[in-house]
Design a protein around this motif. Structure first.
Motif, PDB file in Angstrom:
ATOM      1  N   LEU A   1      -3.191   6.314  -1.672  1.00  0.00           N
ATOM      2  CA  LEU A   1      -2.006   7.083  -2.046  1.00  0.00           C
ATOM      3  C   LEU A   1      -1.208   6.289  -3.074  1.00  0.00           C
ATOM      4  CD1 LEU A   1      -2.834   8.311   0.745  1.00  0.00           C
ATOM      5  CD2 LEU A   1      -0.417   8.826   1.102  1.00  0.00           C
ATOM      6  N   LEU A   2      -0.902   6.941  -4.174  1.00  0.00           N
ATOM      7  CA  LEU A   2      -0.107   6.329  -5.232  1.00  0.00           C
ATOM      8  C   LEU A   2       1.301   6.919  -5.191  1.00  0.00           C
ATOM      9  CD1 LEU A   2      -2.672   6.347  -8.188  1.00  0.00           C
ATOM     10  CD2 LEU A   2      -1.943   4.379  -6.842  1.00  0.00           C
ATOM     11  N   LEU A   3       2.304   6.030  -5.215  1.00  0.00           N
ATOM     12  CA  LEU A   3       3.698   6.475  -5.195  1.00  0.00           C
ATOM     13  C   LEU A   3       4.251   6.440  -6.623  1.00  0.00           C
ATOM     14  CD1 LEU A   3       6.172   7.214  -3.374  1.00  0.00           C
ATOM     15  CD2 LEU A   3       6.799   4.789  -3.535  1.00  0.00           C
ATOM     16  N   LEU A   4       4.694   7.599  -7.101  1.00  0.00           N
ATOM     17  CA  LEU A   4       5.393   7.702  -8.389  1.00  0.00           C
ATOM     18  C   LEU A   4       6.873   7.949  -8.098  1.00  0.00           C
ATOM     19  CD1 LEU A   4       2.758   9.898 -10.249  1.00  0.00           C
ATOM     20  CD2 LEU A   4       3.013   7.423 -10.336  1.00  0.00           C
ATOM     21  N   SER A   5       7.655   8.031  -9.130  1.00  0.00           N
ATOM     22  CA  SER A   5       9.104   8.164  -8.916  1.00  0.00           C
ATOM     23  C   SER A   5       9.485   9.476  -8.262  1.00  0.00           C
ATOM     24  CB  SER A   5       9.854   7.998 -10.248  1.00  0.00           C
ATOM     25  OG  SER A   5       9.414   9.010 -11.157  1.00  0.00           O
ATOM     26  N   ASP A   6       8.638  10.509  -8.455  1.00  0.00           N
ATOM     27  CA  ASP A   6       9.009  11.818  -7.908  1.00  0.00           C
ATOM     28  C   ASP A   6       7.912  12.490  -7.086  1.00  0.00           C
ATOM     29  OD1 ASP A   6       7.272  12.195  -9.966  1.00  0.00           O
ATOM     30  OD2 ASP A   6       8.329  13.935 -10.827  1.00  0.00           O
ATOM     31  N   ARG A   7       6.796  11.809  -6.880  1.00  0.00           N
ATOM     32  CA  ARG A   7       5.694  12.459  -6.149  1.00  0.00           C
ATOM     33  C   ARG A   7       4.758  11.422  -5.551  1.00  0.00           C
ATOM     34  NH1 ARG A   7       3.569  15.933 -10.876  1.00  0.00           N
ATOM     35  NH2 ARG A   7       5.803  15.764 -11.328  1.00  0.00           N
TER      36      ARG A   7
ATOM     37  N   PHE B   1      -4.721  15.577  -3.166  1.00  0.00           N
ATOM     38  CA  PHE B   1      -3.448  15.961  -2.544  1.00  0.00           C
ATOM     39  C   PHE B   1      -2.309  15.462  -3.429  1.00  0.00           C
ATOM     40  CE2 PHE B   1       0.120  14.473   0.119  1.00  0.00           C
ATOM     41  CZ  PHE B   1       0.522  15.668   0.692  1.00  0.00           C
ATOM     42  N   GLN B   2      -1.268  16.263  -3.559  1.00  0.00           N
ATOM     43  CA  GLN B   2      -0.090  15.855  -4.337  1.00  0.00           C
ATOM     44  C   GLN B   2       1.142  16.426  -3.652  1.00  0.00           C
ATOM     45  OE1 GLN B   2       0.185  15.428  -8.783  1.00  0.00           O
ATOM     46  NE2 GLN B   2       1.250  17.376  -8.577  1.00  0.00           N
ATOM     47  N   ASP B   3       2.116  15.549  -3.428  1.00  0.00           N
ATOM     48  CA  ASP B   3       3.346  15.947  -2.736  1.00  0.00           C
ATOM     49  C   ASP B   3       4.531  15.658  -3.662  1.00  0.00           C
ATOM     50  OD1 ASP B   3       5.072  16.822  -0.865  1.00  0.00           O
ATOM     51  OD2 ASP B   3       4.924  15.072   0.460  1.00  0.00           O
ATOM     52  N   LEU B   4       5.219  16.714  -4.085  1.00  0.00           N
ATOM     53  CA  LEU B   4       6.331  16.587  -5.036  1.00  0.00           C
ATOM     54  C   LEU B   4       7.653  16.549  -4.261  1.00  0.00           C
ATOM     55  CD1 LEU B   4       6.913  16.517  -8.095  1.00  0.00           C
ATOM     56  CD2 LEU B   4       7.234  19.005  -7.985  1.00  0.00           C
ATOM     57  N   PHE B   5       8.509  15.593  -4.581  1.00  0.00           N
ATOM     58  CA  PHE B   5       9.791  15.447  -3.890  1.00  0.00           C
ATOM     59  C   PHE B   5      10.919  16.046  -4.741  1.00  0.00           C
ATOM     60  CE2 PHE B   5       7.140  12.477  -1.782  1.00  0.00           C
ATOM     61  CZ  PHE B   5       7.658  12.312  -0.514  1.00  0.00           C
ATOM     62  N   LEU B   6      11.873  16.643  -4.096  1.00  0.00           N
ATOM     63  CA  LEU B   6      13.001  17.259  -4.789  1.00  0.00           C
ATOM     64  C   LEU B   6      13.952  16.191  -5.348  1.00  0.00           C
ATOM     65  CD1 LEU B   6      13.787  20.122  -2.226  1.00  0.00           C
ATOM     66  CD2 LEU B   6      12.439  20.265  -4.329  1.00  0.00           C
ATOM     67  N   GLU B   7      14.664  16.553  -6.380  1.00  0.00           N
ATOM     68  CA  GLU B   7      15.569  15.599  -7.036  1.00  0.00           C
ATOM     69  C   GLU B   7      16.733  15.206  -6.141  1.00  0.00           C
ATOM     70  OE1 GLU B   7      16.905  17.037 -10.758  1.00  0.00           O
ATOM     71  OE2 GLU B   7      14.899  17.141 -11.663  1.00  0.00           O
ATOM     72  N   LYS B   8      17.090  16.096  -5.239  1.00  0.00           N
ATOM     73  CA  LYS B   8      18.252  15.816  -4.392  1.00  0.00           C
ATOM     74  C   LYS B   8      18.039  14.603  -3.487  1.00  0.00           C
ATOM     75  CE  LYS B   8      16.975  18.883  -0.580  1.00  0.00           C
ATOM     76  NZ  LYS B   8      17.418  20.010   0.266  1.00  0.00           N
ATOM     77  N   PHE B   9      16.749  14.256  -3.275  1.00  0.00           N
ATOM     78  CA  PHE B   9      16.479  13.087  -2.433  1.00  0.00           C
ATOM     79  C   PHE B   9      16.608  11.789  -3.228  1.00  0.00           C
ATOM     80  CE2 PHE B   9      13.625  16.235  -0.163  1.00  0.00           C
ATOM     81  CZ  PHE B   9      14.579  16.508   0.808  1.00  0.00           C
ATOM     82  N   GLY B  10      16.607  11.879  -4.567  1.00  0.00           N
ATOM     83  CA  GLY B  10      16.664  10.683  -5.386  1.00  0.00           C
ATOM     84  C   GLY B  10      15.270  10.189  -5.733  1.00  0.00           C
ATOM     85  N   SER B  11      15.208   9.110  -6.491  1.00  0.00           N
ATOM     86  CA  SER B  11      13.921   8.533  -6.908  1.00  0.00           C
ATOM     87  C   SER B  11      13.248   7.824  -5.734  1.00  0.00           C
ATOM     88  CB  SER B  11      14.128   7.533  -8.049  1.00  0.00           C
ATOM     89  OG  SER B  11      14.654   8.155  -9.171  1.00  0.00           O
ATOM     90  N   LEU B  12      11.911   7.994  -5.686  1.00  0.00           N
ATOM     91  CA  LEU B  12      11.147   7.311  -4.649  1.00  0.00           C
ATOM     92  C   LEU B  12      11.102   5.829  -4.970  1.00  0.00           C
ATOM     93  CD1 LEU B  12       8.211   9.850  -4.256  1.00  0.00           C
ATOM     94  CD2 LEU B  12      10.229   9.618  -2.827  1.00  0.00           C
ATOM     95  N   THR B  13      11.338   5.010  -3.959  1.00  0.00           N
ATOM     96  CA  THR B  13      11.491   3.573  -4.191  1.00  0.00           C
ATOM     97  C   THR B  13      10.312   2.750  -3.672  1.00  0.00           C
ATOM     98  OG1 THR B  13      13.865   3.896  -3.934  1.00  0.00           O
ATOM     99  CG2 THR B  13      13.060   1.626  -3.826  1.00  0.00           C
ATOM    100  N   ARG B  14       9.795   3.099  -2.513  1.00  0.00           N
ATOM    101  CA  ARG B  14       8.792   2.226  -1.871  1.00  0.00           C
ATOM    102  C   ARG B  14       7.938   3.036  -0.912  1.00  0.00           C
ATOM    103  NH1 ARG B  14       5.893  -2.358  -2.194  1.00  0.00           N
ATOM    104  NH2 ARG B  14       5.942  -3.695  -0.339  1.00  0.00           N
ATOM    105  N   MET B  15       6.666   2.653  -0.790  1.00  0.00           N
ATOM    106  CA  MET B  15       5.748   3.257   0.194  1.00  0.00           C
ATOM    107  C   MET B  15       5.016   2.107   0.900  1.00  0.00           C
ATOM    108  SD  MET B  15       2.677   6.038  -0.316  1.00  0.00           S
ATOM    109  CE  MET B  15       1.895   5.108  -1.634  1.00  0.00           C
ATOM    110  N   ILE B  16       4.964   2.186   2.196  1.00  0.00           N
ATOM    111  CA  ILE B  16       4.345   1.100   2.966  1.00  0.00           C
ATOM    112  C   ILE B  16       3.628   1.694   4.190  1.00  0.00           C
ATOM    113  CG2 ILE B  16       6.332   0.662   4.458  1.00  0.00           C
ATOM    114  CD1 ILE B  16       5.726  -2.356   4.013  1.00  0.00           C
ATOM    115  N   LYS B  17       2.599   0.987   4.655  1.00  0.00           N
ATOM    116  CA  LYS B  17       1.846   1.448   5.832  1.00  0.00           C
ATOM    117  C   LYS B  17       1.964   0.424   6.945  1.00  0.00           C
ATOM    118  CE  LYS B  17      -2.711   1.354   6.175  1.00  0.00           C
ATOM    119  NZ  LYS B  17      -4.163   1.665   6.102  1.00  0.00           N
ATOM    120  N   ASP B  18       2.259   0.909   8.122  1.00  0.00           N
ATOM    121  CA  ASP B  18       2.314   0.043   9.301  1.00  0.00           C
ATOM    122  C   ASP B  18       0.900  -0.461   9.601  1.00  0.00           C
ATOM    123  OD1 ASP B  18       2.327  -0.946  11.935  1.00  0.00           O
ATOM    124  OD2 ASP B  18       4.099   0.249  12.404  1.00  0.00           O
TER     125      ASP B  18
END
Length: 906
Positions: free
Chosen positions: A268-274, A287-304
């Motif tokens: 999974l690749l994390l971009l600023s908005d998806r 698979f592609q998951d687009l995030f709404l602007e109201k949440f702000g820019s995506l900052t970090r993705m991590i796996k437990d």
């Protein structure tokens, strides 16, 4: 998670409703740069942008500053997963923004938590460099392989370094300095790519319940380097590496990927908005998951690393991903890559997908001319049977066709009998064709033997047994059409069709083999059928086989074979028939008349001595003799066995015939016959006269004749004299005549003595009768009747010698029920007559001797009637006589009146 400048929020996912806040206690403008949490969740390192580092343990609320770490901006931490505990991290590696790698250890304890610095030591072990000089250490990972070997992976923006070395067992606590020391003079192995993002990130995938990662994905400037980890390799654990370039819509100059997470089949690749999910098998975005602007820019993705949960956050929001059924379409990708084993593994529970994979694999093998593998796969698919079979036939791949049919047959259900029959018959034909081709080629001998073994295994398979048995006629026809007698016999044995096997051996003069089959399977019907043929060639072995069968064989059914054999055979061969018949008679104790008669005929034919001993052993009781007497007599007469005939005459009680025949053989034998009728003196005398006449007239021996007189007491000299000729002088009989006269004299004397004894006995009897007439008994006035217990003298009574006394009517009542019917009738008649004679006279004076006067012609007197009644009633005492003895088994209560009597007692 860090909340702004000075606050940490800790949440236990097991108790999400109980969050915990920790204050950093900073008064300056320092901000959290990065945070590093170990795999156990016990140790947290907080790197500040002021080149400081803080430490927080899970069990406490207070943050501690790590003084030795001051002055370094921490970029990465390599945790020790092998020695770390809740209170001690063990030796760990720390990467800085200046490219230095430090080794450190943090330890806390409850007793000295507030007085001792947690950082035990902090020493530099290595510096990572790129072509332009030292570069930030973006990632660190420590893994342990086999034989105590450690692998350390470190990345910069463009390079991926590997440090490999052994740490001696027991010295792991001393750290990793020795591993880095090896590379002090030269660069370690590394991968380098020209482009860079200004940073890089490496992700690992660890299967559940496994401690070591199995694959990795390194996000760098050129794309994602993906591969597996092989810990058995000596210098590098990275294998099967490939670079997947970023998707076309990612431009590293504009929208760089921020983070990467690796799952089993995707990264999974994390971009600023998806978020984009790329398959590691084909590099395609699935698979592609687009995030709404109201949440702000995506900052970090991590796996437990422990529970495999994926977290994404912005400045405002935290998201959690659930990965479900990630492998559902993997089979298709593996199939397209021709990795069919993996494709089948991932669609085990989906029959429709498995069928597609098998069909594709079968087609792939067929195109690559791996026909046997293709046949095995085709057999497991649901493709049309005819289409596949024709495919192999057109390719002239008979061996592959056979493999396909065998596999198809093994997968059929028991209910599919028609299909089973078709495949079984077809396979038999193919095997026979193939064996026929191979048999004629000496160079293919080993292949022929191997194919023959497979064919036999096919014929003897328990799964095919029922089908082969039901269609054995067709199989026999196929075997016959190919002239394969060897397998015809083998198949017949499997089908337990031993009749065909034995017939085959007999036709080829293999009589020993035929007998071995019979003896092995012990089928009585087959013995009966084939014994006539076998006994003509191997009589001794056949008889031995019969004997081993014992009572399972009925000897009567074997007699035709023996008769047919013995009629044209010599005496030596007849002995085999006698041997078996003797076994039946003496060992099995057969009582069948046919067996005994046949044994007699064999004895009469060639063993007369055994004949006589057999007859004598059988005895002289006709009821216990098992042979036919008349048949035996005729048989012995035909063969001139006179002694045997004499014995049979004796058993038949034909003593005259026995003596007549015995006189032709031996006089002593005749004498033994003459004494047999012990109860018939007249017959014995007649038989002895025959012997005497024979001795006198035939042998003309006077002394023998006299000896006959002495042997039999029934013969007298006067009986024998008529047989002698007239010229014989009396001197020869003087002694015999004198003995005879003496015997007569003795007999007369005995008669006189007997007459005198009879006269004396008669005299004594007359005296006893006279004495009985004068005998009497006395009766006292107080005596009572033995039946009614009333005074005896009141009525007429009887007195018996035993002392019992009865009234006349009481005795009559006791005796009458026990008398026979005819005596009861006579007694009633006599009573009526007595009543008729005792009618009282009208006058007071009775005529004199009225009782003795006859009442008319033909009528009895009163006294005579009373005497007759006494003879019946008073013949014996009712208590002491035979009447009482006969009534011993008579019930006290009449069975017909038993119920009535029982009711009267209630």
């Amino acid at each position: 998670m860090s909340l702004g400048k000075d606050t940490l929020l800790r949440i236990d996912l097991g108790k999400p409703d109980e969050p915990n806040q920790v204050e950093l206690g900073r008064k300056d403008e320092a901000k959290v740069y990065k945070m590093f949490l170990d795999h156990t969740g016990s140790h947290l390192l907080i790197a500040l942008n002021t080149s400081e580092c803080l430490y927080l343990n899970r069990s406490v609320q207070k943050v501690r500053a790590l003084s030795r770490w001051k002055g370094h901006l921490i970029e990465s931490v390599g945790w020790n997963k092998f020695l770390g505990t809740e209170t001690n991290t063990g030796p760990i590696l720390v990467g800085t923004s200046q490219g230095q790698i430090y080794e450190a250890e943090i330890s806390v304890s409850e007793g000295s938590l507030f007085s001792t610095n947690p950082d035990q030591y902090f020493r530099q072990v290595y510096t990572l460099e790129e072509e332009s000089g030292p570069a930030p250490v973006c990632c660190l990972e420590i893994e342990r392989g086999i034989e105590g070997k450690f692998f350390i992976i470190a990345t910069t923006r463009k390079r991926l370094f590997q440090f490999v070395g052994k740490v001696p067992e027991g010295t792991e606590q001393q750290g990793f300095s020795s591993i880095f020391a090896v590379h002090a003079d030269h660069l370690p192995s590394f991968r380098e790519f020209p482009a860079n993002l200004g940073f890089s990130e490496i992700a690992f995938y660890t299967p559940k319940l496994r401690s070591s990662p199995r694959s990795f994905a390194w996000m760098m400037g050129n794309g994602v380097l993906y591969g597996t980890l092989d810990y058995s390799r000596p210098d590098s654990i990275l294998s099967d590496e490939r670079v997947w370039v970023y998707p076309a819509d990612i431009d590293i100059t504009v929208n760089k990927p921020i983070s990467i997470v690796l799952t089993q089949f995707h990264f999974l690749l994390l971009l600023s908005d998806r978020v984009k999910a790329v398959c590691t098998l084909n590099g395609q975005v699935v698979f592609q998951d687009l995030f709404l602007e109201k949440f702000g820019s995506l900052t970090r993705m991590i796996k437990d690393p422990t529970v495999q949960q994926i977290w994404i956050h912005t400045e405002k929001v935290v998201f959690r991903y659930h990965v479900q059924r990630e492998s559902r379409d993997v089979w298709k990708m593996y199939m397209n890559m021709n990795k069919f084993d993996l494709a089948k593994e991932y669609c085990k529970d989906r029959p429709e997908c498995l069928d597609i994979v098998l069909a594709k694999e079968a087609e792939h093998c067929f195109q690559n001319k791996r026909y046997l593998d293709s046949a095995k796969c085709y057999a497991l698919t649901q493709n049309y049977f005819e289409e596949i079979a024709l495919k192999f036939i057109e390719a002239k791949q008979e061996e592959a066709l056979m493999e396909f049919l065998i596999k198809k047959l093994s997968n059929l259900k028991p209910s599919e009998k028609t299909q089973t029959t078709l495949l079984t018959t077809w396979l038999t034909e193919l095997y026979l064709n193939w064996l026929g081709i191979l048999q004629g080629d000496p160079s293919q001998r080993n292949l022929y033997l191997d194919t023959r073994e497979k064919f036999r295994t096919f014929l003897s398979s328990p799964k095919n047994k029922d089908c082969l048995f039901n269609n054995r006629a067709s199989i026999y026809e196929l075997l016959a059409s190919h002239g394969d007698t060897e397998h015809m016999v083998y198949f017949a044995v499997i089908m337990q069709d031993y009749e065909r096997v034995v017939a085959h051996h007999c036709q080829h003069d293999e009589y020993d083999e035929a007998l071995n089959v019979l003896s092995r399977h012990r089928d009585e019907k087959l013995f009966y059928k084939f014994s006539p043929v076998l006994i003509q060639h191997i009589p001794k072995k056949v008889v031995d086989a019969w004997i081993s069968m014992g009572s399972r064989l009925d000897a009567r059914n074997l007699i035709p074979a023996l008769v047919n054999y013995s009629q044209s055979a010599s005496t030596q061969q007849i002995n085999e028939a006698i041997r078996y018949m003797e076994f039946c008679v003496y060992q099995l104790e057969e009582t069948q008349q046919a067996i005994h008669n046949y044994l007699l005929s064999l004895y009469a034919l060639c063993r007369p001595d055994s004949l006589l001993s057999y007859l004598e052993q059988a005895g002289t009781n006709p009821n216990r003799i098992h042979y036919d007497l008349k048949y035996a007599l005729r048989l012995c007469a035909e063969h001139g066995h006179h002694r045997a005939c004499v014995h049979i005459y004796k058993v038949m009680e034909l003593y005259e015939e026995a003596v007549d025949l015995a006189l032709q053989v031996d006089v002593d034998l005749a004498k033994s016959c003459a004494d047999l009728p012990e109860d018939d003196e007249e017959l014995r005398k007649k038989l002895w006269l025959k012997i005497a006449r024979h001795v006198v007239q035939e042998e003309k021996d006077v002394k023998k004749a006299m000896a006959c007189l002495s042997s039999c007491a029934l013969l007298k000299i006067e009986d024998v004299l008529p047989f002698f000729p007239d010229f014989v002088t009396i001197d020869h009989f003087k002694e015999a005549i004198c003995n005879s006269l003496e015997d007569y004299n003795k007999h007369i004397e005995e008669l006189k003595r007997e007459m005198e004894e009879a006269t004396q006995s008669a005299k004594r009897i007359r005296e006893d009768i006279q004495e009985m007439r004068n005998k009497y008994g006395s009766v006292e006035p107080q005596e009572k009747c033995a039946v009614c217990d009333f005074p005896l003298l009141n009525r007429p009574f009887y007195l018996f010698l035993c002392g019992h006394m009865f009234h006349y009517d009481c005795l009559l009542q006791a005796v009458f029920p026990n008398l026979p019917a005819y005596k009861q009738a006579k007694l009633e008649d006599l009573q009526k007559k007595l009543a008729a004679t005792s009618q009282p006279s009208k006058s007071h004076h009775r005529p004199k001797d009225a009782d003795t006067i006859s009442l008319g012609k033909g009528q009895q007197s009163r006294e005579q009637i009373k005497a007759d009644i006494d003879d019946i009633v008073a013949a014996e005492c009712v208590y002491c006589g035979e009447l009482m003895i006969r009534s011993i088994d008579k019930p006290f209560i009449d069975p017909q009146k038993y119920e009535e009597e029982m009711q009267s007692w209630l």
